[in-house]
Design an enzyme around this catalytic site. Structure first.
Site, PDB file in Angstrom:
ATOM      1  N   CYS A 187      58.523  52.153  56.523  1.00 24.14           N
ATOM      2  CA  CYS A 187      58.989  50.936  55.877  1.00 24.14           C
ATOM      3  C   CYS A 187      59.081  49.835  56.927  1.00 24.14           C
ATOM      4  O   CYS A 187      59.807  49.977  57.917  1.00 24.14           O
ATOM      5  CB  CYS A 187      60.363  51.203  55.257  1.00 24.14           C
ATOM      6  SG  CYS A 187      61.128  49.744  54.550  1.00 24.14           S
ATOM      7  N   CYS A 228      53.632  45.656  54.854  1.00 18.16           N
ATOM      8  CA  CYS A 228      54.534  46.358  53.945  1.00 18.16           C
ATOM      9  C   CYS A 228      53.747  47.573  53.487  1.00 18.16           C
ATOM     10  O   CYS A 228      52.563  47.449  53.146  1.00 18.16           O
ATOM     11  CB  CYS A 228      54.912  45.473  52.763  1.00 18.16           C
ATOM     12  SG  CYS A 228      55.756  46.378  51.434  1.00 18.16           S
TER      13      CYS A 228
HETATM   14  N1  DGL Z   1      57.557  49.401  51.666  1.00 20.46           N
HETATM   15  C1  DGL Z   1      58.575  48.734  52.388  1.00 20.46           C
HETATM   16  C2  DGL Z   1      58.054  47.912  53.519  1.00 20.46           C
HETATM   17  O1  DGL Z   1      57.154  48.378  54.183  1.00 20.46           O
HETATM   18  C3  DGL Z   1      59.702  48.148  51.566  1.00 20.46           C
HETATM   19  C4  DGL Z   1      59.332  47.226  50.474  1.00 20.46           C
HETATM   20  C5  DGL Z   1      60.532  46.829  49.639  1.00 20.46           C
HETATM   21  O2  DGL Z   1      61.239  47.713  49.157  1.00 20.46           O
HETATM   22  O3  DGL Z   1      60.751  45.607  49.488  1.00 20.46           O
HETATM   23  O4  DGL Z   1      58.510  46.851  53.822  1.00 20.46           O
END
Ligand code: DGL
Length: 253
Positions: free
Chosen positions: A69, A183
């Site tokens: 994440c 993301c």
């Molecule tokens: N997939 C995550 C990232 O890489 C989080 C996205 C989210 O929940 O806003 O930032």
């Protein structure tokens, strides 16, 4: 056993790379579907959500954890590293992968970063890149709404495609040489991005997996287990589009 965490199915794009790099390892994935999206939450909230997941991993005696994440890596990694010092070894996404994003780029080239609001605000990619070469231009693009497109499987709807086009056109306008998928939900949208602006897309998850491979042995039974904090059925449905998953257990953190 390696723990892998994210707010939802995005982290599976990193898990897929980890699995390729270390096929015999055992992985425990946690998707915090109760608190998704992380990208619009405060630093304090993101710290707390992630701390709870790390405590869950510790109870399972998991001592190596991958932050699949960007948002958590951007806003809570340093504090969590300190908090779980000598208890958990954390692999953060941005810090381990960003140096590879500018390989082959020259002074005055532009790189764009597509990311959540919290990651964009943190300027973490910019910080890591500028430390290596301050002459690279970094354009950060807040892509709030993309996570929902992936989670709710609405990639074919006009509203979704209009939003994506609007955001990718910013990178195009800046003549970006490369685009970072900042993301972990975004690798699933890259074919749509390419139709709008066909440049080099950088997936940080691939480089994070390489770093993990350098430090952790490929030993285990190749087991995968999945936990979520809400709606396991919905999680499996969204995950199935790009990952072979049958079960996810519900955990109330
Ligand atoms: N997939 C995550 C990232 O890489 C989080 C996205 C989210 O929940 O806003 O930032």
């Amino acid at each position: 056993m390696i723990g892998v965490l994210d707010s939802g199915v995005g982290g599976l794009s990193v898990l897929a790379e980890l699995k390729k790099a270390l096929p015999n390892q055992n992985f425990t994935f946690f998707g915090d579907t109760k608190n998704i999206p992380y990208g619009t939450k405060s630093k304090e909230e993101i710290f707390l959500y992630t701390k709870n997941i790390l405590e869950f991993f510790l109870e399972k005696n998991i001592k190596n954890v991958v932050f699949a994440c960007n948002t958590t890596s951007a806003v809570a990694y340093l504090e969590l590293k300190e908090y779980f010092l000598n208890k958990i070894n954390i692999f953060p996404l941005i810090q381990t992968s960003a140096p590879y994003a500018i390989v082959d780029l020259k002074d005055n080239d532009t790189i764009a970063v597509l990311a959540t609001k919290a990651t964009t605000k943190s300027k973490k990619y910019e910080e890591v890149i500028k430390k290596i070469n301050e002459k690279i231009n970094v354009v950060s693009i807040d892509c709030t709404g993309f996570v929902e497109i992936v989670e709710n499987r609405t990639y074919k709807e006009k509203k979704s495609l209009d939003l994506i086009e609007d955001r990718i056109n910013i990178a195009k306008k800046h003549n970006a040489k490369r685009i970072i998928l900042g993301c972990t939900h975004y690798p699933y949208l890259v074919d749509i991005f390419r139709k709008i602006y066909n440049v080099d897309y950088f997936d940080p998850g691939i480089y994070l997996a390489r770093t993990v491979k350098e430090q952790i042995d490929n030993v285990g039974q190749g087991k995968l287990e999945f936990f979520v904090s809400k709606n396991p059925g919905e999680f499996i449905l969204s995950a199935k589009t790009f990952f072979n998953i049958e079960n996810a257990a519900l955990v109330n953190l």
